[in-house]
Design a protein around this motif. Structure first.
Motif, PDB file in Angstrom:
ATOM      1  N   HIS A  82       0.848  -1.195   0.000  1.00 30.44           N
ATOM      2  CA  HIS A  82       0.000   0.000   0.000  1.00 30.44           C
ATOM      3  C   HIS A  82       0.883   1.243   0.000  1.00 30.44           C
ATOM      4  N   LEU A  83       0.729   2.063  -1.058  1.00 27.86           N
ATOM      5  CA  LEU A  83       1.498   3.299  -1.189  1.00 27.86           C
ATOM      6  C   LEU A  83       0.582   4.498  -1.416  1.00 27.86           C
ATOM      7  N   TYR A  84      -0.636   4.385  -0.993  1.00 27.80           N
ATOM      8  CA  TYR A  84      -1.662   5.422  -1.159  1.00 27.80           C
ATOM      9  C   TYR A  84      -1.166   6.768  -0.625  1.00 27.80           C
ATOM     10  N   GLY A  85      -1.376   7.834  -1.416  1.00 26.15           N
ATOM     11  CA  GLY A  85      -1.150   9.189  -0.906  1.00 26.15           C
ATOM     12  C   GLY A  85       0.295   9.532  -0.631  1.00 26.15           C
ATOM     13  N   ASN A  86       1.218   9.161  -1.533  1.00 26.46           N
ATOM     14  CA  ASN A  86       2.599   9.597  -1.423  1.00 26.46           C
ATOM     15  C   ASN A  86       2.910  10.540  -2.588  1.00 26.46           C
ATOM     16  N   GLY A  87       4.185  10.714  -2.905  1.00 25.80           N
ATOM     17  CA  GLY A  87       4.562  11.597  -3.998  1.00 25.80           C
ATOM     18  C   GLY A  87       5.337  10.866  -5.077  1.00 25.80           C
ATOM     19  N   LEU A  88       5.073   9.585  -5.268  1.00 28.62           N
ATOM     20  CA  LEU A  88       5.807   8.774  -6.237  1.00 28.62           C
ATOM     21  C   LEU A  88       5.408   9.139  -7.655  1.00 28.62           C
ATOM     22  N   ASP A  89       6.412   9.251  -8.550  1.00 25.14           N
ATOM     23  CA  ASP A  89       6.107   9.604  -9.928  1.00 25.14           C
ATOM     24  C   ASP A  89       6.219   8.421 -10.886  1.00 25.14           C
ATOM     25  N   ARG A  90       6.638   7.257 -10.374  1.00 20.44           N
ATOM     26  CA  ARG A  90       6.699   6.040 -11.180  1.00 20.44           C
ATOM     27  C   ARG A  90       6.290   4.847 -10.315  1.00 20.44           C
ATOM     28  N   VAL A  91       5.879   3.791 -10.954  1.00 21.47           N
ATOM     29  CA  VAL A  91       5.686   2.534 -10.239  1.00 21.47           C
ATOM     30  C   VAL A  91       7.055   2.062  -9.764  1.00 21.47           C
ATOM     31  N   PRO A  92       7.215   1.678  -8.493  1.00 24.11           N
ATOM     32  CA  PRO A  92       8.536   1.259  -8.004  1.00 24.11           C
ATOM     33  C   PRO A  92       9.116   0.137  -8.858  1.00 24.11           C
ATOM     34  N   LEU A  93      10.416   0.203  -9.097  1.00 23.88           N
ATOM     35  CA  LEU A  93      11.095  -0.796  -9.916  1.00 23.88           C
ATOM     36  C   LEU A  93      11.468  -2.020  -9.083  1.00 23.88           C
TER      37      LEU A  93
END
Length: 579
Positions: free
Chosen positions: A337-348
């Motif tokens: 669960h990574l809801y509501g962060n500031g990620l700009d890509r799907v983690p590699l």
């Protein structure tokens, strides 16, 4: 025989018998010679010889004729303010005493109230007005519930020296560390569940029972776990520390390292800036949501090789917050669960066994051909409310996700359906995008799709190409609400059971509108442009299962005659699903 009768008649009469003083060995005329039934307190019930139930009677006084044979006494949901010692002391055989939800204060509870109840196993005094815990509870106790009082002080023999005690509930009180003595649980070596949540503790209490399996400390003021505070709790399986004031300095590398049975750890809603060190390999669920974590270090997760659920929602994880291979040690990870962060890509380089990736409300703007290639077993993918545009979603982005059942792309900037959607999909959510067209080839092969949401887009009937619905043979729920439709789209799927068309521009419903959807159960036409004569009387004749038709908030009140021939009035109330 005559002589006996004569002697009886000649004997002088005895003294009169006062009412209520009759000889119990002789029945009154017309009564049975069986012993009278056992007394039960007035208005109470006694379903068994050992059970007295006086719950919910608004009693203000303790019943005064409870049988000494009682083993289970229920007095919850009354107005009792005190417990008389003389009444309790008679009930030496009690095993269960339920006083939940009364008005009992510490002044109304004598210190010696329970000293004669030497067989008591379960006591429930939750939701009363105790300001301090009873000083002495019986040694025989197994369960003690003092939750939801105003308890600010616990004494050494309240819960100490109780070898059979298994569960203690003290949540929703006013306990500070000063009110909980270091020896509060000494001699009670079987306690498995301890609930101290929603109190005023500022640090983890020392000398907790080594037997603990579940420890609830959420909703306190805890900023520190002292060194060694959890060193003896090798049987602890669940630890709840959410909604506290924990920072990185309040933990150390050994805080959790000796918890060799720990499976569930909740540290959400704290002030942690990094993943804690020393996580045990037995950990299954780690909840770190609502903290201040900016980056996840692989070294911190290396020891937690058994982790299956990692929750990191609502942290300030930015573009570099999840470096490549940061999660690779978690080979068994099931849900991320990574809801509501500031990620700009799907983690590699996500773990290959991952089944659910939940990251709505981030800044993902690009979905490349290989971004999801490392997780072919995904069954749920949620990328809702990101910044995805159709031009930046690669046509092979979903190519390897052959097991995907649920795909949520709502709230992005898509102008057309993605290509290469997995054939195994059951649910597809595309509401709140900018879709203007629907093309049959983009939905081809979705024979297992059951739910499709296209609400809040810019679709017109003329933009839905013929044959669009042809292969959606399993579709049961279709949401086309809040688009720009002027009439009911034709050739809808035959399996359809729920159709949302509210918030469009529909001005009429013809006799053949639902000819191809005989299984329809619910139809929503709210907030369109319908008049009283807009809907053909024959429109619903072939719909034997139809039970809900919502026509509220149109230009005029619209009455619909369902197949049962009962006139249907416009449904009122909350906006239906999909709006």
């Amino acid at each position: 025989m005559r002589l006996s009768l004569l002697l009886l008649l000649l004997l002088p009469p005895g003294p009169p018998v006062a009412p209520g003083m009759e000889d119990p060995t002789f029945p009154h005329p017309g009564e049975s010679s069986q012993p009278p039934p056992r007394a039960c307190p007035w208005r109470c019930s006694c379903p068994r010889d050992d059970t007295v139930d006086c719950a919910g009677l608004d009693l203000q006084l303790f019943p005064d004729n409870i049988t000494r044979a009682a083993r289970h006494l229920s007095l919850q949901n009354n107005q009792l303010q005190e417990l008389p010692y003389n009444e309790l002391s008679r009930l030496r055989g009690l095993r269960t005493l339920n006083l939940h939800n009364n008005l009992i204060s510490s002044e109304g509870l004598p210190d010696e109230a329970f000293e004669s109840l030497t067989q008591l196993q379960h006591i429930y005094v939750a939701h009363n007005k105790l300001s301090a815990a009873p000083q002495f509870l019986p040694r025989s106790l197994r369960v003690a519930d003092l939750a939801a009082n105003q308890v600010a002080e616990v004494f050494p023999l309240t819960f100490g020296e109780k070898p059979a005690l298994r569960s203690v509930y003290l949540h929703n009180n006013q306990l500070s560390n000063a009110g909980l003595p270091p020896d509060a649980f000494r001699g009670s070596n079987a306690i498995a569940t301890l609930s101290l949540s929603s109190n005023r503790l500022s640090y983890l209490p020392p000398s907790l029972p080594a037997s603990l399996e579940r420890l609830h400390l959420q909703n306190n003021l805890i900023s520190k776990v002292p060194r060694g505070a959890l060193s003896r709790q090798t049987q602890l399986r669940e630890l709840y520390l959410q909604h506290n004031l924990l920072t990185d300095s309040g933990l150390d590398a050994a805080t959790f390292s000796k918890l060799h049975s720990l499976e569930y750890l909740d540290l959400s809603h704290n002030r942690l800036a990094s993943v804690p060190a020393g996580l045990p390999r037995t950990l299954v669920v780690l909840h770190l949501g609502r903290n201040h974590i900016r980056q996840v270090e692989a070294a911190r997760l290396r020891g937690a090789k058994g982790l299956r659920y990692l929750l990191l929602q609502h942290n300030p994880l930015g573009a570099s917050g999840l470096p490549a291979r940061a999660l690779r040690p978690l080979r068994g990870l099931h849900t991320l669960h990574l809801y509501g962060n500031g990620l700009d890509r799907v983690p590699l380089a996500l773990p290959r066994c991952l089944r659910a990736l939940v990251m709505p409300h981030n800044h993902v703007a690009v979905l490349g051909a290989r971004d999801l290639a490392a997780t072919p077993g995904l069954t749920e993918l949620n990328l809702a409310y990101n910044r995805l545009a159709s031009a930046h979603v690669h046509h092979r982005a979903f190519h390897r996700l052959r097991a995907l059942r649920s795909l949520d792309l709502a709230g992005n900037q898509l102008t057309r359906l993605p290509t290469g959607l997995p054939a195994a999909l059951h649910t597809l959510r595309l509401q709140h995008n900018r879709l203007r067209t629907l093309e049959p080839q983009l939905l081809a092969g979705l024979e297992q799709l059951r739910e499709l949401s296209l609400a809040h887009n810019r679709l017109r009937v003329g933009d839905i190409a013929p044959g669009t619905w042809h292969e959606l043979q399993a579709l049961q729920v279709l949401d086309l609400s809040h688009n720009e439709l002027s009439f009911v789209p034709p050739d809808l799927p035959e399996a359809l059971e729920e159709l949302h068309l509210q918030g469009n521009r529909i001005g009429s419903v013809g006799p053949e509108a639902f000819l191809g959807t005989p299984r329809l159960r619910a139809l929503f036409l709210r907030a369109n442009r319908l008049h009283m004569t807009s809907i053909s009387a024959e429109a619903f004749l072939g719909l034997p299962h139809l039970r809900v038709v919502d026509t509220a908030d149109n230009l005029e009140q619209v009455l619909v005659r369902l197949p049962s021939t009962v006139p249907h009035r416009p449904r009122r109330g909350p906006e239906p699903r999909g709006t």
